[in-house]
Enzyme design. Structure first.
Site, mmCIF file in Angstrom:
data_model
loop_
_atom_site.group_PDB
_atom_site.id
_atom_site.type_symbol
_atom_site.label_atom_id
_atom_site.label_comp_id
_atom_site.label_asym_id
_atom_site.label_seq_id
_atom_site.Cartn_x
_atom_site.Cartn_y
_atom_site.Cartn_z
ATOM 1 N N ARG A 229 62.009 -69.527 47.559
ATOM 2 C CA ARG A 229 62.644 -69.926 48.811
ATOM 3 C C ARG A 229 62.816 -68.721 49.725
ATOM 4 O O ARG A 229 62.631 -68.815 50.939
ATOM 5 C CB ARG A 229 64.003 -70.571 48.530
ATOM 6 N N TYR B 281 57.609 -73.416 36.586
ATOM 7 C CA TYR B 281 56.317 -73.008 37.135
ATOM 8 C C TYR B 281 56.416 -71.552 37.578
ATOM 9 O O TYR B 281 57.509 -71.018 37.815
ATOM 10 C CB TYR B 281 55.874 -73.908 38.292
ATOM 11 N N ASP C 289 68.657 -81.898 55.793
ATOM 12 C CA ASP C 289 69.773 -82.355 54.965
ATOM 13 C C ASP C 289 70.962 -82.844 55.786
ATOM 14 O O ASP C 289 71.796 -83.596 55.284
ATOM 15 C CB ASP C 289 70.245 -81.228 54.040
#
Length: 417
Positions: free
Chosen positions: A123, A232, A312
């Site tokens: 991120r 991952y 969001d």
């Protein structure tokens, strides 16, 4: 390596908001959605300013899954090459059984399903790439220590109100200020959230702490009766890391926060009896964060006059489809196109944006919630029932029905009517 990385921006001061032009579009929130919105506008020659309550732009260390619907937006923003340089290409994706480790392949890079292969990165990487992109076009666009807590508006413009009492005027206001959005509260009022009796864990593990078979460039989703884990690889500078993202059924959480620190000991208790590979991931994490998973009622609308919401703030969702960031990227692209298409009637542009996004985001929110019983299912308790369950629920046709309609959407080209 400290997995809590910070995009490198200097501390800001709200004094700079005094220079914001009244013709600027005001964006509350400098997360990925707000920054993508700013970059989308600036690339179209539309002036904007971004206001962030924090004193620095910081992301909790975590992996990020950008699926093809989000990748199309990043390409449109001219960021694909930079993002690809920070990615590790996954060779395959697999479903694994929580206790035995038995594996079922979903796709490998040579298969048809690999056309939807996501970008896997941190991120903090994407945040910094967006920050740099915004600042290249407008060096002083991002204002830190600037918390938008309210607004007023009329036919001529919007006046944003800040926590320290200051106010500034702008052309319009976009609330990209997250699930606790103050702009949403000003538009709609307080909306109570509901705990889903599940929590999420996140952390990063340097791969040199893991066994060779755990370092492979593979996306693995481990599913069990009451929890699931996705792992991952990602890269930070020259260091390869393995993400750990686990969701667990728990009814003892009270705090709606996604950055709460958690201990390895507590996390291990949530994964008692799990395969040694999962225990090794948890045991070798530098630091863990946990947060309660909450939902809010679907909004009937999120645009009024010259004020609208994004990401969001208007459609927060559970992480089970990995679509929170992707929906925010889509929102930013569609909204910027509506701005460009109807520059002289922003109230109408915002209504167009809402009409284009409401049904899709509502469906994704509901689909994400509906994934919980797919990931957490009593049939996974025993090996003799788990195999049939996984072969049915994760068959190619079931997987395509679940994901393809999401991945095939192109926010950069959807008709604006």
């Amino acid at each position: 390596m400290n997995p809590r990385e910070t995009a490198q921006l200097p501390s800001g001061d709200i004094m700079s908001i005094d220079q914001v032009k009244r013709t600027s579009v005001l964006i509350a929130g400098a997360g990925i959605g707000g920054l993508a919105m700013a970059l989308s506008l600036l690339r179209r020659g539309i002036d904007c300013d971004v206001f962030e309550q924090a004193s620095e732009l910081r992301e909790v260390g975590a992996g990020l899954w950008v699926s093809m619907n989000g990748v199309r937006v990043l390409r449109d923003l001219g960021l694909a090459e930079q993002v690809e340089q920070n990615c590790i290409a996954a060779e395959r994706r697999s479903i694994r059984l929580w206790n035995t480790g038995e594996t079922w392949s979903l796709y490998n890079r040579s298969s048809d399903a690999a056309r939807n292969q996501p970008y896997l990165l941190l991120r903090a990487h994407l945040l910094k790439i967006l920050v740099d992109g915004v600042r290249r076009l407008k060096a002083d666009a991002i204002h830190l220590n600037a918390h938008v807590v309210g607004f007023s508006q009329n036919d001529e413009g919007v006046r944003a109100q800040f926590a320290d009492g200051r106010e500034i005027e702008g052309r319009a206001l976009i609330g990209a200020d997250g699930s606790h959005s103050k702009v949403r509260t000003g538009l709609i009022g307080q909306i109570e959230s509901q705990y889903t009796n599940a929590i999420a864990w996140r952390g990063l593990v340097p791969v040199d702490r893991l066994e060779p078979h755990q370092r492979e460039p593979v996306v693995s989703t481990w599913i069990g009766p009451t929890a699931h884990v996705t792992a991952y690889p990602v890269r930070w500078q020259n260091t390869e890391l393995m993400t750990f993202s686990g969701q667990v059924d728990r009814n003892d959480w009270l705090l709606e926060s996604w950055s709460e620190k958690g201990s390895v000991e507590e996390c291990l208790k949530d994964f008692l009896g799990w395969h040694p590979d999962i225990i090794a991931l948890v045991s070798n994490v530098d630091s863990l964060h946990k947060w309660g998973l909450f939902v809010r009622p679907t909004l009937a609308g999120w645009s009024q006059g010259r004020v609208t919401l994004l990401g969001d703030a208007c459609h927060s969702m559970l992480p089970y489809l990995g679509q929170g960031v992707n929906m925010a990227l889509e929102d930013a692209s569609v909204l910027a196109r509506c701005f460009e298409h109807q520059p002289d009637d922003l109230a109408r542009a915002f209504q167009t944006y809402q009409s284009l996004r409401l049904d899709r985001t509502t469906r994704v929110v509901k689909s994400a919630a509906g994934m919980l019983p797919i990931f957490h299912n009593s049939a996974l308790c025993k090996a003799e029932t788990a195999g049939d369950y996984i072969r049915t629920q994760w068959a190619p046709e079931a997987t395509a029905a679940r994901y393809d309609w999401i991945y095939q959407y192109d926010a950069t080209a959807v008709p604006l009517h």
